[in-house]
Design a protein around this motif. Structure first.
Motif, PDB file in Angstrom:
ATOM      1  N   ILE A 278       1.026   4.018   2.364  1.00 61.51           N
ATOM      2  CA  ILE A 278       1.272   3.879   0.929  1.00 61.51           C
ATOM      3  C   ILE A 278       2.785   3.949   0.743  1.00 61.51           C
ATOM      4  O   ILE A 278       3.424   4.887   1.238  1.00 61.51           O
ATOM      5  CB  ILE A 278       0.574   4.978   0.125  1.00 61.51           C
ATOM      6  CG1 ILE A 278      -0.938   4.913   0.330  1.00 61.51           C
ATOM      7  CG2 ILE A 278       0.905   4.839  -1.361  1.00 61.51           C
ATOM      8  CD1 ILE A 278      -1.708   6.043  -0.318  1.00 61.51           C
ATOM      9  N   TYR A 279       3.324   2.982   0.045  1.00 62.18           N
ATOM     10  CA  TYR A 279       4.754   2.916  -0.176  1.00 62.18           C
ATOM     11  C   TYR A 279       5.074   3.378  -1.601  1.00 62.18           C
ATOM     12  O   TYR A 279       4.464   2.914  -2.572  1.00 62.18           O
ATOM     13  CB  TYR A 279       5.260   1.488   0.048  1.00 62.18           C
ATOM     14  CG  TYR A 279       5.366   1.147   1.513  1.00 62.18           C
ATOM     15  CD1 TYR A 279       4.220   0.976   2.286  1.00 62.18           C
ATOM     16  CD2 TYR A 279       6.610   1.024   2.142  1.00 62.18           C
ATOM     17  CE1 TYR A 279       4.314   0.690   3.643  1.00 62.18           C
ATOM     18  CE2 TYR A 279       6.710   0.734   3.492  1.00 62.18           C
ATOM     19  CZ  TYR A 279       5.562   0.573   4.242  1.00 62.18           C
ATOM     20  OH  TYR A 279       5.650   0.285   5.593  1.00 62.18           O
ATOM     21  N   TYR A 280       6.039   4.267  -1.687  1.00 59.60           N
ATOM     22  CA  TYR A 280       6.459   4.838  -2.964  1.00 59.60           C
ATOM     23  C   TYR A 280       7.921   4.503  -3.235  1.00 59.60           C
ATOM     24  O   TYR A 280       8.755   4.595  -2.327  1.00 59.60           O
ATOM     25  CB  TYR A 280       6.327   6.359  -2.948  1.00 59.60           C
ATOM     26  CG  TYR A 280       4.931   6.877  -2.722  1.00 59.60           C
ATOM     27  CD1 TYR A 280       4.444   7.099  -1.440  1.00 59.60           C
ATOM     28  CD2 TYR A 280       4.094   7.150  -3.809  1.00 59.60           C
ATOM     29  CE1 TYR A 280       3.158   7.588  -1.232  1.00 59.60           C
ATOM     30  CE2 TYR A 280       2.808   7.642  -3.609  1.00 59.60           C
ATOM     31  CZ  TYR A 280       2.350   7.851  -2.313  1.00 59.60           C
ATOM     32  OH  TYR A 280       1.079   8.329  -2.120  1.00 59.60           O
ATOM     33  N   CYS A 281       8.219   4.165  -4.480  1.00 58.70           N
ATOM     34  CA  CYS A 281       9.616   4.054  -4.873  1.00 58.70           C
ATOM     35  C   CYS A 281       9.993   5.325  -5.625  1.00 58.70           C
ATOM     36  O   CYS A 281       9.136   6.005  -6.198  1.00 58.70           O
ATOM     37  CB  CYS A 281       9.866   2.821  -5.718  1.00 58.70           C
ATOM     38  SG  CYS A 281       8.969   2.756  -7.279  1.00 58.70           S
ATOM     39  N   ALA A 282      11.276   5.636  -5.586  1.00 57.47           N
ATOM     40  CA  ALA A 282      11.744   6.874  -6.188  1.00 57.47           C
ATOM     41  C   ALA A 282      13.212   6.746  -6.568  1.00 57.47           C
ATOM     42  O   ALA A 282      13.918   5.867  -6.065  1.00 57.47           O
ATOM     43  CB  ALA A 282      11.547   8.038  -5.214  1.00 57.47           C
ATOM     44  N   ALA A 283      13.659   7.647  -7.440  1.00 57.44           N
ATOM     45  CA  ALA A 283      15.045   7.644  -7.910  1.00 57.44           C
ATOM     46  C   ALA A 283      15.677   9.010  -7.698  1.00 57.44           C
ATOM     47  O   ALA A 283      15.045  10.046  -7.959  1.00 57.44           O
ATOM     48  CB  ALA A 283      15.105   7.279  -9.389  1.00 57.44           C
ATOM     49  N   SER A 284      16.917   8.993  -7.233  1.00 56.20           N
ATOM     50  CA  SER A 284      17.651  10.225  -6.946  1.00 56.20           C
ATOM     51  C   SER A 284      19.044  10.161  -7.548  1.00 56.20           C
ATOM     52  O   SER A 284      19.685   9.116  -7.504  1.00 56.20           O
ATOM     53  CB  SER A 284      17.773  10.434  -5.438  1.00 56.20           C
ATOM     54  OG  SER A 284      18.657  11.502  -5.150  1.00 56.20           O
TER      55      SER A 284
ATOM     56  N   GLN B 207       3.888   5.403  -8.467  1.00 58.78           N
ATOM     57  CA  GLN B 207       2.525   5.780  -8.113  1.00 58.78           C
ATOM     58  C   GLN B 207       2.115   5.353  -6.710  1.00 58.78           C
ATOM     59  O   GLN B 207       1.098   5.809  -6.222  1.00 58.78           O
ATOM     60  CB  GLN B 207       1.533   5.180  -9.123  1.00 58.78           C
ATOM     61  CG  GLN B 207       1.101   3.745  -8.847  1.00 58.78           C
ATOM     62  CD  GLN B 207       2.178   2.722  -9.087  1.00 58.78           C
ATOM     63  OE1 GLN B 207       3.297   3.029  -9.486  1.00 58.78           O
ATOM     64  NE2 GLN B 207       1.866   1.470  -8.823  1.00 58.78           N
ATOM     65  N   GLY B 208       2.888   4.506  -6.070  1.00 63.22           N
ATOM     66  CA  GLY B 208       2.567   4.075  -4.725  1.00 63.22           C
ATOM     67  C   GLY B 208       1.794   2.771  -4.701  1.00 63.22           C
ATOM     68  O   GLY B 208       1.007   2.477  -5.607  1.00 63.22           O
ATOM     69  N   THR B 209       2.032   2.001  -3.652  1.00 64.48           N
ATOM     70  CA  THR B 209       1.298   0.751  -3.449  1.00 64.48           C
ATOM     71  C   THR B 209       0.925   0.660  -1.974  1.00 64.48           C
ATOM     72  O   THR B 209       1.732   0.954  -1.099  1.00 64.48           O
ATOM     73  CB  THR B 209       2.130  -0.459  -3.913  1.00 64.48           C
ATOM     74  OG1 THR B 209       1.357  -1.659  -3.784  1.00 64.48           O
ATOM     75  CG2 THR B 209       3.425  -0.615  -3.125  1.00 64.48           C
ATOM     76  N   GLN B 210      -0.322   0.292  -1.714  1.00 61.26           N
ATOM     77  CA  GLN B 210      -0.836   0.295  -0.347  1.00 61.26           C
ATOM     78  C   GLN B 210      -0.402  -0.960   0.413  1.00 61.26           C
ATOM     79  O   GLN B 210      -0.574  -2.079  -0.083  1.00 61.26           O
ATOM     80  CB  GLN B 210      -2.371   0.371  -0.363  1.00 61.26           C
ATOM     81  CG  GLN B 210      -3.024   0.293   1.002  1.00 61.26           C
ATOM     82  CD  GLN B 210      -2.816   1.543   1.827  1.00 61.26           C
ATOM     83  OE1 GLN B 210      -3.011   2.651   1.346  1.00 61.26           O
ATOM     84  NE2 GLN B 210      -2.426   1.373   3.091  1.00 61.26           N
ATOM     85  N   VAL B 211       0.122  -0.749   1.597  1.00 54.19           N
ATOM     86  CA  VAL B 211       0.437  -1.837   2.518  1.00 54.19           C
ATOM     87  C   VAL B 211      -0.399  -1.634   3.774  1.00 54.19           C
ATOM     88  O   VAL B 211      -0.353  -0.569   4.388  1.00 54.19           O
ATOM     89  CB  VAL B 211       1.933  -1.852   2.878  1.00 54.19           C
ATOM     90  CG1 VAL B 211       2.208  -2.854   3.996  1.00 54.19           C
ATOM     91  CG2 VAL B 211       2.766  -2.183   1.649  1.00 54.19           C
ATOM     92  N   THR B 212      -1.169  -2.642   4.121  1.00 57.91           N
ATOM     93  CA  THR B 212      -2.004  -2.579   5.312  1.00 57.91           C
ATOM     94  C   THR B 212      -1.671  -3.762   6.199  1.00 57.91           C
ATOM     95  O   THR B 212      -1.742  -4.908   5.760  1.00 57.91           O
ATOM     96  CB  THR B 212      -3.495  -2.597   4.954  1.00 57.91           C
ATOM     97  OG1 THR B 212      -3.785  -1.507   4.071  1.00 57.91           O
ATOM     98  CG2 THR B 212      -4.345  -2.464   6.209  1.00 57.91           C
ATOM     99  N   VAL B 213      -1.309  -3.467   7.433  1.00 54.38           N
ATOM    100  CA  VAL B 213      -0.955  -4.505   8.390  1.00 54.38           C
ATOM    101  C   VAL B 213      -1.999  -4.508   9.493  1.00 54.38           C
ATOM    102  O   VAL B 213      -2.172  -3.515  10.209  1.00 54.38           O
ATOM    103  CB  VAL B 213       0.446  -4.269   8.987  1.00 54.38           C
ATOM    104  CG1 VAL B 213       0.829  -5.428   9.909  1.00 54.38           C
ATOM    105  CG2 VAL B 213       1.480  -4.098   7.888  1.00 54.38           C
ATOM    106  N   SER B 214      -2.698  -5.610   9.604  1.00 58.09           N
ATOM    107  CA  SER B 214      -3.750  -5.703  10.612  1.00 58.09           C
ATOM    108  C   SER B 214      -3.170  -6.238  11.911  1.00 58.09           C
ATOM    109  O   SER B 214      -2.296  -7.103  11.918  1.00 58.09           O
ATOM    110  CB  SER B 214      -4.873  -6.603  10.116  1.00 58.09           C
ATOM    111  OG  SER B 214      -4.397  -7.923   9.919  1.00 58.09           O
ATOM    112  N   GLY B 215      -3.707  -5.705  13.019  1.00 61.85           N
ATOM    113  CA  GLY B 215      -3.199  -6.121  14.317  1.00 61.85           C
ATOM    114  C   GLY B 215      -3.986  -7.241  14.918  1.00 61.85           C
ATOM    115  O   GLY B 215      -3.680  -7.728  15.967  1.00 61.85           O
TER     116      GLY B 215
END
Length: 121
Positions: free
Chosen positions: A92-98, A113-121
């Motif tokens: 799950i990839y999240y963006c954020a600010a600092s 909130q996150g977005t799912q990345v799925t990489v199939s082999g």
């Protein structure tokens, strides 16, 4: 203040995806914007970041040369282009600010909130 991440999905190994993170509620001028990811059973880890005002970019060693972070100040949006994806990029990839940190997760005060990345082999 809200961060909305999008662009995740299912892709085959070697493929590409572009994630977007749109900020609303306030301008993010002066904030570093980052992407983190969390795989099942693992800690959330730093992926990439960009200095909002200067545009300097930073990458984790595992993605350097494959991922490119960029931003569009006018749209208050940050992107990460992910190429040559590998199964180990699945998370799950999240963006954020600092306001001060780059790779330090604790420095990021606003999170999407996150977005799912799925990489199939």
């Amino acid at each position: 203040v809200q961060l909305q991440a999008s662009g995740g999905g299912l892709v085959q190994a070697g493929g590409s995806l572009r994630l977007s993170c749109a900020a609303s509620g306030r301008t993010f001028s002066g904030y570093n914007m980052g992407w983190f990811r969390q795989a099942p059973g693992k800690e959330r880890e730093f992926v990439a970041a960009i200095n909002w005002s200067i545009g300097t970019t930073y990458y984790a060693g595992s993605v350097k040369g494959r991922f490119t972070i960029s931003r569009d100040n006018a749209k208050n949006t940050v992107y990460v282009q992910m190429n040559s994806l590998k199964p180990e990029d699945t998370a799950i990839y999240y963006c954020a600010a600092s306001s001060w940190g780059i790779t330090e997760r604790a420095s990021y005060i606003y999170w999407g909130q996150g977005t799912q990345v799925t990489v199939s082999g």
